[in-house]
Scaffold this motif. Structure first.
Motif, PDB file in Angstrom:
ATOM      1  N   VAL A 235       0.868  -1.173   0.000  1.00 41.20           N
ATOM      2  CA  VAL A 235       0.000   0.000   0.000  1.00 41.20           C
ATOM      3  C   VAL A 235       0.907   1.226   0.000  1.00 41.20           C
ATOM      4  CG1 VAL A 235      -1.798   1.270   1.221  1.00 41.20           C
ATOM      5  CG2 VAL A 235      -1.756  -1.245   1.320  1.00 41.20           C
ATOM      6  N   THR A 236       0.769   2.075  -1.010  1.00 37.60           N
ATOM      7  CA  THR A 236       1.655   3.230  -1.156  1.00 37.60           C
ATOM      8  C   THR A 236       0.901   4.533  -0.906  1.00 37.60           C
ATOM      9  OG1 THR A 236       2.978   2.050  -2.805  1.00 37.60           O
ATOM     10  CG2 THR A 236       3.245   4.428  -2.700  1.00 37.60           C
ATOM     11  N   VAL A 237       1.467   5.362  -0.031  1.00 40.45           N
ATOM     12  CA  VAL A 237       0.928   6.693   0.245  1.00 40.45           C
ATOM     13  C   VAL A 237       2.022   7.721  -0.029  1.00 40.45           C
ATOM     14  CG1 VAL A 237      -0.743   5.896   1.959  1.00 40.45           C
ATOM     15  CG2 VAL A 237       1.561   6.513   2.675  1.00 40.45           C
ATOM     16  N   SER A 238       1.647   8.985  -0.110  1.00 34.01           N
ATOM     17  CA  SER A 238       2.631  10.008  -0.485  1.00 34.01           C
ATOM     18  C   SER A 238       3.226  10.754   0.698  1.00 34.01           C
ATOM     19  CB  SER A 238       1.996  11.010  -1.459  1.00 34.01           C
ATOM     20  OG  SER A 238       0.847  11.602  -0.875  1.00 34.01           O
ATOM     21  N   ARG A 239       2.671  10.562   1.922  1.00 34.99           N
ATOM     22  CA  ARG A 239       3.169  11.287   3.088  1.00 34.99           C
ATOM     23  C   ARG A 239       3.282  10.372   4.303  1.00 34.99           C
ATOM     24  NH1 ARG A 239      -0.389  16.905   3.023  1.00 34.99           N
ATOM     25  NH2 ARG A 239       0.170  17.573   0.901  1.00 34.99           N
ATOM     26  N   ALA A 240       4.228  10.712   5.172  1.00 35.76           N
ATOM     27  CA  ALA A 240       4.441   9.925   6.388  1.00 35.76           C
ATOM     28  C   ALA A 240       3.205   9.938   7.284  1.00 35.76           C
ATOM     29  CB  ALA A 240       5.650  10.455   7.157  1.00 35.76           C
ATOM     30  N   GLY A 241       2.517  11.085   7.337  1.00 37.83           N
ATOM     31  CA  GLY A 241       1.325  11.179   8.163  1.00 37.83           C
ATOM     32  C   GLY A 241       0.222  10.244   7.704  1.00 37.83           C
ATOM     33  N   HIS A 242       0.105  10.087   6.397  1.00 37.04           N
ATOM     34  CA  HIS A 242      -0.914   9.177   5.856  1.00 37.04           C
ATOM     35  C   HIS A 242      -0.558   7.726   6.175  1.00 37.04           C
ATOM     36  CE1 HIS A 242      -1.560  12.544   2.689  1.00 37.04           C
ATOM     37  NE2 HIS A 242      -2.181  12.811   3.823  1.00 37.04           N
ATOM     38  N   LYS A 243       0.742   7.430   6.169  1.00 34.79           N
ATOM     39  CA  LYS A 243       1.195   6.083   6.514  1.00 34.79           C
ATOM     40  C   LYS A 243       0.804   5.754   7.951  1.00 34.79           C
ATOM     41  CE  LYS A 243       5.393   3.238   6.812  1.00 34.79           C
ATOM     42  NZ  LYS A 243       6.856   3.192   6.569  1.00 34.79           N
ATOM     43  N   ALA A 244       0.999   6.707   8.847  1.00 30.71           N
ATOM     44  CA  ALA A 244       0.664   6.485  10.263  1.00 30.71           C
ATOM     45  C   ALA A 244      -0.831   6.259  10.444  1.00 30.71           C
ATOM     46  CB  ALA A 244       1.132   7.678  11.097  1.00 30.71           C
ATOM     47  N   ILE A 245      -1.644   7.013   9.700  1.00 35.74           N
ATOM     48  CA  ILE A 245      -3.098   6.851   9.790  1.00 35.74           C
ATOM     49  C   ILE A 245      -3.521   5.473   9.308  1.00 35.74           C
ATOM     50  CG2 ILE A 245      -5.305   7.639   8.838  1.00 35.74           C
ATOM     51  CD1 ILE A 245      -4.087  10.473   8.780  1.00 35.74           C
ATOM     52  N   LEU A 246      -2.949   5.039   8.191  1.00 35.61           N
ATOM     53  CA  LEU A 246      -3.310   3.736   7.631  1.00 35.61           C
ATOM     54  C   LEU A 246      -2.920   2.589   8.568  1.00 35.61           C
ATOM     55  CD1 LEU A 246      -2.630   3.530   3.779  1.00 35.61           C
ATOM     56  CD2 LEU A 246      -4.742   3.068   5.009  1.00 35.61           C
ATOM     57  N   ILE A 247      -1.759   2.687   9.173  1.00 37.37           N
ATOM     58  CA  ILE A 247      -1.313   1.620  10.073  1.00 37.37           C
ATOM     59  C   ILE A 247      -2.142   1.624  11.353  1.00 37.37           C
ATOM     60  CG2 ILE A 247       0.617   0.810  11.484  1.00 37.37           C
ATOM     61  CD1 ILE A 247       2.479   1.813   9.241  1.00 37.37           C
ATOM     62  N   GLY A 248      -2.395   2.807  11.915  1.00 37.71           N
ATOM     63  CA  GLY A 248      -3.197   2.913  13.117  1.00 37.71           C
ATOM     64  C   GLY A 248      -2.430   2.544  14.376  1.00 37.71           C
ATOM     65  N   ALA A 249      -3.041   2.807  15.520  1.00 32.76           N
ATOM     66  CA  ALA A 249      -2.397   2.509  16.805  1.00 32.76           C
ATOM     67  C   ALA A 249      -2.172   1.011  16.945  1.00 32.76           C
ATOM     68  CB  ALA A 249      -3.270   3.022  17.945  1.00 32.76           C
ATOM     69  N   GLY A 250      -0.902   0.640  17.108  1.00 30.77           N
ATOM     70  CA  GLY A 250      -0.577  -0.772  17.265  1.00 30.77           C
ATOM     71  C   GLY A 250      -0.891  -1.608  16.041  1.00 30.77           C
ATOM     72  N   GLY A 251      -1.035  -0.951  14.880  1.00 33.37           N
ATOM     73  CA  GLY A 251      -1.333  -1.675  13.639  1.00 33.37           C
ATOM     74  C   GLY A 251      -2.794  -2.061  13.494  1.00 33.37           C
ATOM     75  N   ALA A 252      -3.674  -1.477  14.337  1.00 32.25           N
ATOM     76  CA  ALA A 252      -5.089  -1.881  14.347  1.00 32.25           C
ATOM     77  C   ALA A 252      -5.807  -1.570  13.039  1.00 32.25           C
ATOM     78  CB  ALA A 252      -5.810  -1.203  15.513  1.00 32.25           C
ATOM     79  N   ARG A 253      -5.539  -0.374  12.453  1.00 35.03           N
ATOM     80  CA  ARG A 253      -6.260   0.024  11.239  1.00 35.03           C
ATOM     81  C   ARG A 253      -5.904  -0.886  10.065  1.00 35.03           C
ATOM     82  NH1 ARG A 253      -7.973   4.928   9.219  1.00 35.03           N
ATOM     83  NH2 ARG A 253      -9.194   5.152  11.106  1.00 35.03           N
ATOM     84  N   ILE A 254      -4.615  -1.121   9.850  1.00 34.09           N
ATOM     85  CA  ILE A 254      -4.226  -1.946   8.702  1.00 34.09           C
ATOM     86  C   ILE A 254      -4.655  -3.397   8.890  1.00 34.09           C
ATOM     87  CG2 ILE A 254      -1.882  -2.577   9.482  1.00 34.09           C
ATOM     88  CD1 ILE A 254      -2.940  -1.468   5.904  1.00 34.09           C
TER      89      ILE A 254
END
Length: 299
Positions: A235-254
């Protein structure tokens, strides 16, 4: 001597503005989920073809990206794919959101179709959301600008009117041999289908938090001895902040994105799926030729 019914086969391009319901209509007509759907505009990025058998007719339904004003290289490639799909088809279906009416984008599409001198059918979608009295004036308004040989009123969501459209398409495609095996559902490779199902879950679960230009590419698609399949996707995003959102706390979102995508893929492929997702940051990926080609788009 018994006469045999001739086989028919032809390409039907579904064209229209973003969010007109093209992907929903393709899935409804085909009877199976082939194109991803989300409330966001420009969900479909490239030409997706569904193979539909109706008697001795093989209808090759082409879902094209919604036509809009492009700003990036990705946008331009998507719009080009839509018009190419129309030019290559035997018949063009102009899908119009009956609730939205003739928007500026739909108006521009009508203008271009009128100059193309190709057979066009008009299909009004989302009729379940509109007062019936509004439909005939809308049909008349469009036909004043564009000659449509047939008109249908449907709801791709509920299925209303879709059977009549499907039967008419089966009779309209030209006589000729079938171009695909009759049990095929689509011309898309499994790798691309898997990536699209993951992207659909990203769109559905992140809403406005992560930009629409996020992309997914299948890194590997491995058949296993027990009949299951292992899919590794980036999964490719253009910003570090978007990467953090996608992964979520403890990897919960992804993990949740992966779990829901896995369920969809299991139904689609009719076997157990092992799905592994990796989130990467890559600035301006949507301006790079190699990534557009990986999506099946011409630069």
């Amino acid at each position: 001597m018994t006469e045999t019914t001739p086989t028919r086969c032809g390409f039907v391009a579904i064209i229209g503005a973003p969010n007109a319901g093209k992907s929903t209509l393709l899935n409804r007509v085909a009877g199976v989920k082939l194109s991803i759907v989300s409330p966001k505009a420009q969900t479909t990025r490239f030409r997706i073809m569904g193979v539909l058998m109706r008697g001795t007719s093989q209808i090759l339904l082409v879902d094209t990206p919604g036509i809009f004003q492009p700003k990036r290289r990705l946008d331009r490639a998507m719009v080009a794919a839509a018009w190419t799909g129309m030019q290559d088809a035997d018949l063009t279906v102009l899908l119009v959101d009956a609730k939205a009416g003739v928007s500026d984008l739909t108006d521009a599409i009508i203008t271009k179709l009128a100059k193309a001198h190709r057979e066009v059918w008009l299909v009004l979608n989302k009729i379940d959301l509109v007062e019936p009295a509004r439909l005939l004036p809308l049909i008349a308004k469009i036909n004043d600008r564009l000659t449509c040989t047939q008109t249908f009123m449907v709801s791709a969501t509920t299925g209303e009117g879709v059977a009549e459209l499907r039967d008419a398409l089966a009779e309209a495609v030209p006589e000729g041999p079938h171009l695909y095996p009759d049990d095929d559902l689509t011309d898309l490779p499994d790798r691309l289908l898997a990536a699209e199902i993951v992207r659909e879950q990203i769109l559905l679960q992140t809403h406005q938090e992560v930009p629409h230009e996020t992309t997914v590419e299948t890194e590997s698609f491995q058949e296993r001895k027990d009949g299951s399949v292992r899919i590794d996707a980036n999964v490719t995003v253009s910003r570090a902040g978007h990467k953090a959102i996608l992964i979520g706390a403890g990897g919960a979102r992804i993990k949740e994105i992966g779990a829901r995508a896995r369920l969809e893929l299991t139904k689609l492929f009719d076997r157990k799926v092992h799905l592994f997702l990796t989130v990467k940051e890559r600035a301006n990926w949507d301006e790079k030729t190699q990534h557009l080609r990986a999506l099946g788009l011409d630069d």
